[in-house]
Design an enzyme around this catalytic site. Structure first.
Site, mmCIF file in Angstrom:
data_model
loop_
_atom_site.group_PDB
_atom_site.id
_atom_site.type_symbol
_atom_site.label_atom_id
_atom_site.label_comp_id
_atom_site.label_asym_id
_atom_site.label_seq_id
_atom_site.Cartn_x
_atom_site.Cartn_y
_atom_site.Cartn_z
ATOM 1 N N TYR A 1 38.127 63.470 38.592
ATOM 2 C CA TYR A 1 38.119 63.760 39.786
ATOM 3 C C TYR A 1 38.430 65.145 40.414
ATOM 4 O O TYR A 1 38.104 65.633 41.261
ATOM 5 C CB TYR A 1 39.034 62.986 40.533
ATOM 6 C CG TYR A 1 39.578 62.962 42.008
ATOM 7 C CD1 TYR A 1 38.967 62.440 42.909
ATOM 8 C CD2 TYR A 1 40.735 63.490 42.130
ATOM 9 C CE1 TYR A 1 39.187 62.505 44.239
ATOM 10 C CE2 TYR A 1 41.067 63.687 43.611
ATOM 11 C CZ TYR A 1 40.412 63.070 44.557
ATOM 12 O OH TYR A 1 41.030 63.240 45.913
ATOM 13 N N SER B 1 41.000 67.711 48.939
ATOM 14 C CA SER B 1 42.115 67.436 48.536
ATOM 15 C C SER B 1 42.945 68.676 48.106
ATOM 16 O O SER B 1 42.277 69.850 47.620
ATOM 17 C CB SER B 1 41.928 66.421 47.451
ATOM 18 O OG SER B 1 43.199 66.320 46.570
HETATM 19 N N1 LIG Z 1 43.801 58.738 48.988
HETATM 20 C C1 LIG Z 1 44.280 59.833 48.648
HETATM 21 O O1 LIG Z 1 45.319 60.070 48.354
HETATM 22 C C2 LIG Z 1 43.312 60.918 48.920
HETATM 23 C C3 LIG Z 1 44.119 62.340 48.606
HETATM 24 C C4 LIG Z 1 43.392 63.447 48.944
HETATM 25 C C5 LIG Z 1 41.952 63.367 49.178
HETATM 26 N N2 LIG Z 1 41.121 62.274 49.162
HETATM 27 C C6 LIG Z 1 39.859 62.179 49.570
HETATM 28 O O2 LIG Z 1 39.562 61.262 50.551
HETATM 29 C C7 LIG Z 1 38.314 60.630 50.247
HETATM 30 C C8 LIG Z 1 38.219 59.081 50.236
HETATM 31 O O3 LIG Z 1 39.188 58.777 49.370
HETATM 32 P P1 LIG Z 1 39.761 57.216 49.544
HETATM 33 O O4 LIG Z 1 41.129 57.247 48.807
HETATM 34 O O5 LIG Z 1 39.704 56.798 50.871
HETATM 35 O O6 LIG Z 1 38.921 56.445 48.262
HETATM 36 P P2 LIG Z 1 38.640 54.697 48.359
HETATM 37 O O7 LIG Z 1 39.803 54.037 49.153
HETATM 38 O O8 LIG Z 1 38.603 54.489 46.983
HETATM 39 O O9 LIG Z 1 37.220 54.615 49.137
HETATM 40 C C9 LIG Z 1 36.177 55.176 48.381
HETATM 41 C C10 LIG Z 1 34.986 54.905 49.240
HETATM 42 O O10 LIG Z 1 33.751 55.420 48.432
HETATM 43 C C11 LIG Z 1 32.744 54.414 48.454
HETATM 44 N N3 LIG Z 1 32.142 54.644 47.167
HETATM 45 C C12 LIG Z 1 32.489 54.675 45.770
HETATM 46 N N4 LIG Z 1 31.538 54.969 45.031
HETATM 47 C C13 LIG Z 1 30.312 54.899 45.617
HETATM 48 C C14 LIG Z 1 29.285 55.485 45.517
HETATM 49 N N5 LIG Z 1 28.611 55.312 44.278
HETATM 50 N N6 LIG Z 1 28.181 55.537 46.362
HETATM 51 C C15 LIG Z 1 28.531 55.405 47.846
HETATM 52 N N7 LIG Z 1 29.877 55.229 48.127
HETATM 53 C C16 LIG Z 1 30.585 55.072 47.085
HETATM 54 C C17 LIG Z 1 33.597 53.341 48.373
HETATM 55 O O11 LIG Z 1 32.781 52.151 48.839
HETATM 56 P P3 LIG Z 1 31.712 51.124 48.036
HETATM 57 O O12 LIG Z 1 32.842 50.811 46.679
HETATM 58 O O13 LIG Z 1 31.659 50.164 49.008
HETATM 59 O O14 LIG Z 1 30.733 51.926 47.581
HETATM 60 C C18 LIG Z 1 34.599 53.430 49.477
HETATM 61 O O15 LIG Z 1 34.153 53.412 50.804
HETATM 62 C C19 LIG Z 1 37.946 61.301 49.097
HETATM 63 O O16 LIG Z 1 36.757 62.478 49.024
HETATM 64 C C20 LIG Z 1 39.198 61.732 48.480
HETATM 65 O O17 LIG Z 1 38.940 63.091 47.365
HETATM 66 C C21 LIG Z 1 41.907 60.779 49.021
#
Ligand SMILES: NC(=O)c1ccc[n+]([C@@H]2O[C@H](COP(=O)([O-])OP(=O)(O)OC[C@H]3O[C@@H](n4cnc5c(N)ncnc54)[C@H](OP(=O)(O)O)[C@@H]3O)[C@@H](O)[C@H]2O)c1
Length: 332
Positions: free
Chosen positions: A156, A143
């Site tokens: 985070y 990120s």
């Molecule tokens: N959204 C943003 O604005 C943003 C910005 C910059 C970077 N990112 C990066 O993008 C990536 C994904 O973020 P996102 O926004 O897509 O998050 P998200 O919508 O909250 O999805 C998180 C994912 O991680 C899984 N997860 C959570 N806890 C877990 C555990 N203990 N074991 C296995 N899986 C687990 C969740 O599935 P379950 O709950 O089913 O396990 C879900 O599939 C991250 O690396 C984040 O740093 C996101």
């Protein structure tokens, strides 16, 4: 890079929702066999359907990435079903939104175990197999906050910084042994994912990504590209470039700016129930899909991503223009 059956074998952690869900779909659209790691069975089932509809094969493996034995078992299952793993994408996170002093110590630990140790666990399981074959690619989903931490997300942001340091260490260890394995990090901008509706939020109002917001298909394309090129790191979106470079030049100014704006810019005007179901310890029931609730404000394209993934064209174009200008000038 192809496995022995002609299709890439890919593992995606956090594949049940958000960016990971879009990444699984992107690889599947290129015919990949995808190991889907997350905990929520409904989300995993949705991801399996997506992957098969996109032309790939899927293996849904309920896994908590904070537990290294579960991650190792999942890697084993993927190789037994699909063959050697070519690409491993570490995407899973679990976030808690609050000022540091309001985050219970257990929650801080848990978020760190999922975000940071989950990535280390995935990297370990991938390297155990890839080092034997001296090939493979690991993509860490990062990120802009891997460089510039912001208020209300200390666990985070700390983890994302740690992942960057960890990845640099591992990269140099691989280089030391002249490894053929590539490890890269993709630094994302704000993305419209379910995160903001399913994470633990100890805030007055509903959390939101800080605009500009991109749809998860944009980072998914960047992650696919990063997995097939030898770039050390990729920044996605003009906002990521601005945040990372701006912070390198003016960190104290960035502190003051974020102190003033960072609380409001991360919350909508809608109140949030701090007891809403959240995914910190267990998955939230249901299939949350790739997109969050911010479709209307989100961009589906990033010209900056096009430029960074076509920079050899841009350099060739610039050289061509410079050559033409020089030739024209000589005729005058
Ligand atoms: N959204 C943003 O604005 C943003 C910005 C910059 C970077 N990112 C990066 O993008 C990536 C994904 O973020 P996102 O926004 O897509 O998050 P998200 O919508 O909250 O999805 C998180 C994912 O991680 C899984 N997860 C959570 N806890 C877990 C555990 N203990 N074991 C296995 N899986 C687990 C969740 O599935 P379950 O709950 O089913 O396990 C879900 O599939 C991250 O690396 C984040 O740093 C996101």
């Amino acid at each position: 890079m192809e496995s022995r059956n002609g299709n890439e074998v890919v593992v995606v952690t956090g594949a049940s929702a958000g960016v990971g869900r879009a990444v699984a779909r992107e690889f599947a659209s290129h015919g990949a066999h995808v190991g889907l790691l997350a905990r929520g069975e409904e989300g995993l089932e949705g991801a399996r359907r997506d992957v098969e509809a996109a032309g790939g094969k899927a293996l849904a493996l309920p896994t908590d990435v904070s537990d290294h034995e579960q991650v190792e078992d999942a890697a084993e299952r993927v190789e037994r079903e699909f063959g050697p793993i070519d690409i491993w994408v570490n995407d899973a996170i679990a976030v808690v939104f609050a000022p540091f002093w309001e985050i219970p110590a257990e929650d801080f630990k848990r978020s760190t175990e999922v975000c940071y140790l989950g990535t280390a666990n995935g990297t370990r399981a991938a390297l155990k197999r890839m080092r034997e074959r001296d090939r493979g690619t690991i993509v860490q989903v990062g990120s802009a906050l891997s460089y510039r931490a912001i208020p209300l997300q200390s666990a985070y942001c700390g983890s994302k910084h740690a992942i960057r340091g960890f990845t640099d260490s591992v990269r140099t260890e691989l280089m030391h042994e002249n490894s053929g394995i590539h490890i890269t990090m993709v630094q994302l901008p704000a993305v419209n994912t379910p995160q903001f509706s399913i994470s633990k939020a100890l805030l007055p109002n509903h959390p939101q990504p800080v605009p500009p917001i991109y749809q998860p298909e944009v980072p998914a394309k960047a992650i696919y590209w990063a997995a097939h090129h030898r770039r050390r790191e990729i920044y996605v979106g003009t906002s990521s470039v601005a945040v990372i470079l701006g912070n390198k030049l003016f960190p104290a100014l960035a502190d003051r700016y974020l102190a003033r704006t960072g609380y409001d810019s991360q919350q909508t005007s809608e109140p949030v129930d701090e007891n809403r179901p959240n995914n910190l310890y267990n998955p939230v029931a249901g299939d949350h899909g790739a997109h969050g609730i911010f479709d209307e404000e989100s961009h589906s394209e990033s010209p900056q991503l096009w430029a960074t993934t076509h920079r050899s064209w841009l350099v060739a174009g610039a050289l061509g223009l410079a050559g033409a200008a020089y030739a024209a000038a000589r005729k005058l």
